[in-house]
Enzyme design. Structure first.
Site, mmCIF file in Angstrom:
data_model
loop_
_atom_site.group_PDB
_atom_site.id
_atom_site.type_symbol
_atom_site.label_atom_id
_atom_site.label_comp_id
_atom_site.label_asym_id
_atom_site.label_seq_id
_atom_site.Cartn_x
_atom_site.Cartn_y
_atom_site.Cartn_z
ATOM 1 C CG ASN A 1 1.003 14.878 -1.688
ATOM 2 O OD1 ASN A 1 0.498 15.990 -1.506
ATOM 3 N ND2 ASN A 1 2.044 14.445 -0.990
ATOM 4 C CG PHE B 1 10.641 2.871 4.115
ATOM 5 C CD1 PHE B 1 11.677 3.139 4.989
ATOM 6 C CD2 PHE B 1 9.473 2.321 4.635
ATOM 7 C CE1 PHE B 1 11.563 2.850 6.350
ATOM 8 C CE2 PHE B 1 9.347 2.030 5.990
ATOM 9 C CZ PHE B 1 10.404 2.297 6.846
ATOM 10 C CE LYS C 1 -2.166 0.902 3.156
ATOM 11 N NZ LYS C 1 -2.004 1.048 1.708
ATOM 12 C CG ASP D 1 8.633 10.580 1.179
ATOM 13 O OD1 ASP D 1 7.391 10.458 1.195
ATOM 14 O OD2 ASP D 1 9.365 10.299 2.141
ATOM 15 N N GLY E 1 8.203 -1.676 -5.207
ATOM 16 C CA GLY E 1 7.894 -2.654 -4.156
ATOM 17 C C GLY E 1 7.471 -3.982 -4.766
ATOM 18 N NE ARG F 1 4.638 -8.181 3.406
ATOM 19 C CZ ARG F 1 4.239 -7.456 2.370
ATOM 20 N NH1 ARG F 1 2.955 -7.246 2.183
ATOM 21 N NH2 ARG F 1 5.109 -6.925 1.534
ATOM 22 C CE1 TYR G 1 -0.022 -1.033 5.596
ATOM 23 C CE2 TYR G 1 -1.543 -2.606 6.586
ATOM 24 C CZ TYR G 1 -0.858 -2.133 5.480
ATOM 25 O OH TYR G 1 -1.019 -2.751 4.260
HETATM 26 P P1 NAD Z 1 6.134 -3.259 -0.297
HETATM 27 O O1 NAD Z 1 6.666 -2.804 1.012
HETATM 28 O O2 NAD Z 1 6.920 -4.275 -1.053
HETATM 29 O O3 NAD Z 1 5.875 -2.040 -1.261
HETATM 30 C C1 NAD Z 1 5.588 -0.733 -0.821
HETATM 31 C C2 NAD Z 1 6.413 0.223 -1.654
HETATM 32 O O4 NAD Z 1 6.124 1.568 -1.250
HETATM 33 C C3 NAD Z 1 7.921 0.022 -1.449
HETATM 34 O O5 NAD Z 1 8.569 -0.014 -2.690
HETATM 35 C C4 NAD Z 1 8.336 1.241 -0.639
HETATM 36 O O6 NAD Z 1 9.679 1.611 -0.824
HETATM 37 C C5 NAD Z 1 7.347 2.276 -1.133
HETATM 38 N N1 NAD Z 1 7.160 3.381 -0.199
HETATM 39 C C6 NAD Z 1 6.960 3.309 1.144
HETATM 40 N N2 NAD Z 1 6.840 4.540 1.663
HETATM 41 C C7 NAD Z 1 6.960 5.412 0.613
HETATM 42 C C8 NAD Z 1 6.934 6.827 0.501
HETATM 43 N N3 NAD Z 1 6.753 7.608 1.574
HETATM 44 N N4 NAD Z 1 7.119 7.382 -0.719
HETATM 45 C C9 NAD Z 1 7.305 6.593 -1.818
HETATM 46 N N5 NAD Z 1 7.350 5.259 -1.769
HETATM 47 C C10 NAD Z 1 7.164 4.666 -0.563
HETATM 48 O O7 NAD Z 1 4.661 -3.792 0.000
HETATM 49 P P2 NAD Z 1 3.572 -4.382 -0.996
HETATM 50 O O8 NAD Z 1 3.142 -5.675 -0.433
HETATM 51 O O9 NAD Z 1 4.039 -4.316 -2.393
HETATM 52 O O10 NAD Z 1 2.375 -3.355 -0.776
HETATM 53 C C11 NAD Z 1 1.996 -2.394 -1.727
HETATM 54 C C12 NAD Z 1 0.699 -1.733 -1.296
HETATM 55 O O11 NAD Z 1 -0.342 -2.715 -1.195
HETATM 56 C C13 NAD Z 1 0.797 -1.065 0.073
HETATM 57 O O12 NAD Z 1 0.098 0.152 0.044
HETATM 58 C C14 NAD Z 1 0.107 -2.039 0.998
HETATM 59 O O13 NAD Z 1 -0.481 -1.405 2.108
HETATM 60 C C15 NAD Z 1 -0.948 -2.651 0.075
HETATM 61 N N6 NAD Z 1 -1.317 -3.988 0.565
HETATM 62 C C16 NAD Z 1 -0.497 -5.060 0.371
HETATM 63 C C17 NAD Z 1 -0.861 -6.298 0.877
HETATM 64 C C18 NAD Z 1 -0.020 -7.527 0.683
HETATM 65 O O14 NAD Z 1 -0.374 -8.575 1.225
HETATM 66 N N7 NAD Z 1 1.042 -7.520 -0.087
HETATM 67 C C19 NAD Z 1 -2.064 -6.445 1.591
HETATM 68 C C20 NAD Z 1 -2.845 -5.310 1.786
HETATM 69 C C21 NAD Z 1 -2.474 -4.086 1.266
HETATM 70 N N1 UDP Z 2 3.734 -14.835 11.612
HETATM 71 C C1 UDP Z 2 4.395 -15.917 12.177
HETATM 72 N N2 UDP Z 2 5.728 -16.020 11.985
HETATM 73 C C2 UDP Z 2 6.438 -15.133 11.238
HETATM 74 C C3 UDP Z 2 5.754 -14.035 10.660
HETATM 75 C C4 UDP Z 2 4.398 -13.917 10.887
HETATM 76 O O1 UDP Z 2 3.793 -16.760 12.858
HETATM 77 O O2 UDP Z 2 7.662 -15.328 11.089
HETATM 78 C C5 UDP Z 2 2.279 -14.728 11.808
HETATM 79 C C6 UDP Z 2 1.787 -13.371 12.308
HETATM 80 O O3 UDP Z 2 1.812 -13.316 13.724
HETATM 81 C C7 UDP Z 2 0.383 -13.331 11.754
HETATM 82 C C8 UDP Z 2 0.478 -14.126 10.437
HETATM 83 O O4 UDP Z 2 1.665 -14.910 10.551
HETATM 84 O O5 UDP Z 2 -0.496 -14.008 12.602
HETATM 85 C C9 UDP Z 2 0.589 -13.228 9.202
HETATM 86 O O6 UDP Z 2 1.622 -12.304 9.447
HETATM 87 P P1 UDP Z 2 2.133 -11.283 8.335
HETATM 88 O O7 UDP Z 2 3.175 -10.436 8.982
HETATM 89 O O8 UDP Z 2 2.511 -12.019 7.103
HETATM 90 O O9 UDP Z 2 0.867 -10.425 7.921
HETATM 91 P P2 UDP Z 2 -0.384 -9.812 8.710
HETATM 92 O O10 UDP Z 2 -1.543 -10.528 8.162
HETATM 93 O O11 UDP Z 2 -0.248 -10.055 10.187
HETATM 94 O O12 UDP Z 2 -0.325 -8.364 8.381
#
Ligand code: NAD
Ligand code: UDP
Length: 324
Positions: A98, A35, A148, A57, A11, A185, A144
């Site tokens: 797990n 995914f 979490k 998975d 990811g 996002r 979500y």
């Molecule tokens: P992302 O969607 O790019 O990465 C998530 C990864 O998990 C993907 O590669 C996806 O294929 C994999 N995945 C999903 N379901 C799976 C499953 N059942 N088995 C194996 N792999 C699976 O998102 P990200 O931004 O890289 O987020 C990574 C982690 O950080 C997540 O747990 C997310 O909740 C957490 N997080 C991210 C942010 C952010 O702003 N980027 C903020 C808060 C928390």
């Molecule tokens: N948002 C937006 N336009 C977009 C995507 C998101 O205005 O095309 C807004 C969304 O409603 C939220 C904020 O931007 O208020 C951040 O959204 P994001 O999906 O990045 O992350 P979130 O913090 O909501 O998980």
């Protein structure tokens, strides 16, 4: 050299963490079911003999002897986690279960990536780690948020009941290269829209706020939290007044922007951009304000984000330009 497992390793965040762990001389296994992740994020790592990828998975049990496990597997973009909500909550709960079971059997250390979403639509601002949150249990974001929250509870109980060494980060909106162009996002949406001179889609009136952290700052925090000696960390947390057995840190950039400000910034940064703004419906339960209080990370880890939004956006726009 340590043996590292990163779930969600293909990811956005997982690919950056995999790269960093390899650069530090470790052996890295990235596990992912692809995914929302993409193998293109880790193509350059696959040539490294110390790197391996497992298509698996995280909701299905797995085995391996690792020194450290970083649990990142879970879709993180609202449009993706809402597409398959039951799978999202299963991934959050069974995934960390797990991981914790494996850690218990093998004595691996665990980092779990939690989220600012556990605060829901917060009634306190900024949010510090002691705030318990304001979360709808039955809304479209709940798969979500509650997934979490439950994962945090499992981490705390495995730590208390079985002594598993687990540390948690509540990550606030993080962005940067390797986000999927169709991730959904706000930063990836706005940049892709601006690069293609399409309308910038602001949901609601754009007065809602977020605080955006560049990925490099996050990876630095993850490394500091994992490397901290367990006893020393416990003592520092006690002295700080953190009255829990489990370390939990807010990790984010406290610079707060409205979504309208973000849209204006992105349009200005892309030369000859002719995009206009279009206002669309605000999705339900969309948090109105979000900003991390990072005092605890600052004091205990000596960490704070270094990359300003403007600088991070330049790097991210450059990355997304290749999808133009
Ligand atoms: P992302 O969607 O790019 O990465 C998530 C990864 O998990 C993907 O590669 C996806 O294929 C994999 N995945 C999903 N379901 C799976 C499953 N059942 N088995 C194996 N792999 C699976 O998102 P990200 O931004 O890289 O987020 C990574 C982690 O950080 C997540 O747990 C997310 O909740 C957490 N997080 C991210 C942010 C952010 O702003 N980027 C903020 C808060 C928390
Ligand atoms: N948002 C937006 N336009 C977009 C995507 C998101 O205005 O095309 C807004 C969304 O409603 C939220 C904020 O931007 O208020 C951040 O959204 P994001 O999906 O990045 O992350 P979130 O913090 O909501 O998980």
């Amino acid at each position: 050299m340590k043996k590292i497992l990163i779930t969600g390793g293909a990811g956005f965040l997982g690919s950056h963490l995999s790269k960093r762990m390899l650069e530090e001389g470790n052996e890295v296994t990235a596990m992912d079911n692809l995914f929302t992740g993409n193998k293109s994020n880790i193509y350059d790592l696959l040539a490294d003999p110390k790197f391996s990828f497992i298509l698996h998975d995280v909701t299905q049990p797995f085995w391996g002897q690792f020194d450290e496990i970083y649990n990142l597997a879970c879709p993180a973009s609202p449009i993706h986690y809402q597409k398959n909500p039951v799978e999202t909550i299963r991934t959050s709960f069974l995934g960390i279960m797990n991981v914790l079971e494996l850690a218990l059997k093998t004595k691996a250390k665990v980092i779990h990536t939690s989220t600012s979403e556990i605060y829901g639509d917060p009634l306190e601002h900024p949010q510090n780690e002691k705030y318990w949150g304001n979360v709808n249990t039955i809304g479209i974001r709940s798969c979500y948020d509650e997934g979490k929250r439950c994962a945090e509870t499992l981490c705390a109980d495995y730590a208390r009941e079985y002594g598993v060494d687990v540390r948690m980060l509540r990550i606030f909106n993080t962005y940067g290269p390797n986000m999927h162009p169709k991730d959904g996002r706000v930063i990836s949406n706005f940049i892709m829209q601006a690069l293609h001179n399409k309308d910038i889609t602001i949901y609601g009136d754009g007065s809602q706020t977020r605080s955006f952290q560049y990925v490099e700052d996050l990876v630095n925090a993850i490394r500091l939290i994992m490397d901290y000696d367990k006893k020393e960390l416990k003592k520092k947390l006690d002295d700080y007044g953190w009255d829990s057995d489990i370390p939990v840190f807010n990790v984010g950039n406290p610079d707060e922007f409205t979504i309208r400000e973000l849209a204006e910034k992105v349009v200005k940064m892309i030369p000859d951009c002719t995009s206009k703004v279009s206002y669309e419906n605000l999705p339900s339960d969309d948090p109105k304000r979000r900003r991390p209080d990072i005092s605890m990370a600052k004091e205990i880890l000596g960490w704070e984000p270094k990359i300003k939004l403007d600088q991070g956006l330049v790097n991210t726009i450059e990355y997304f330009s290749k999808f133009k």
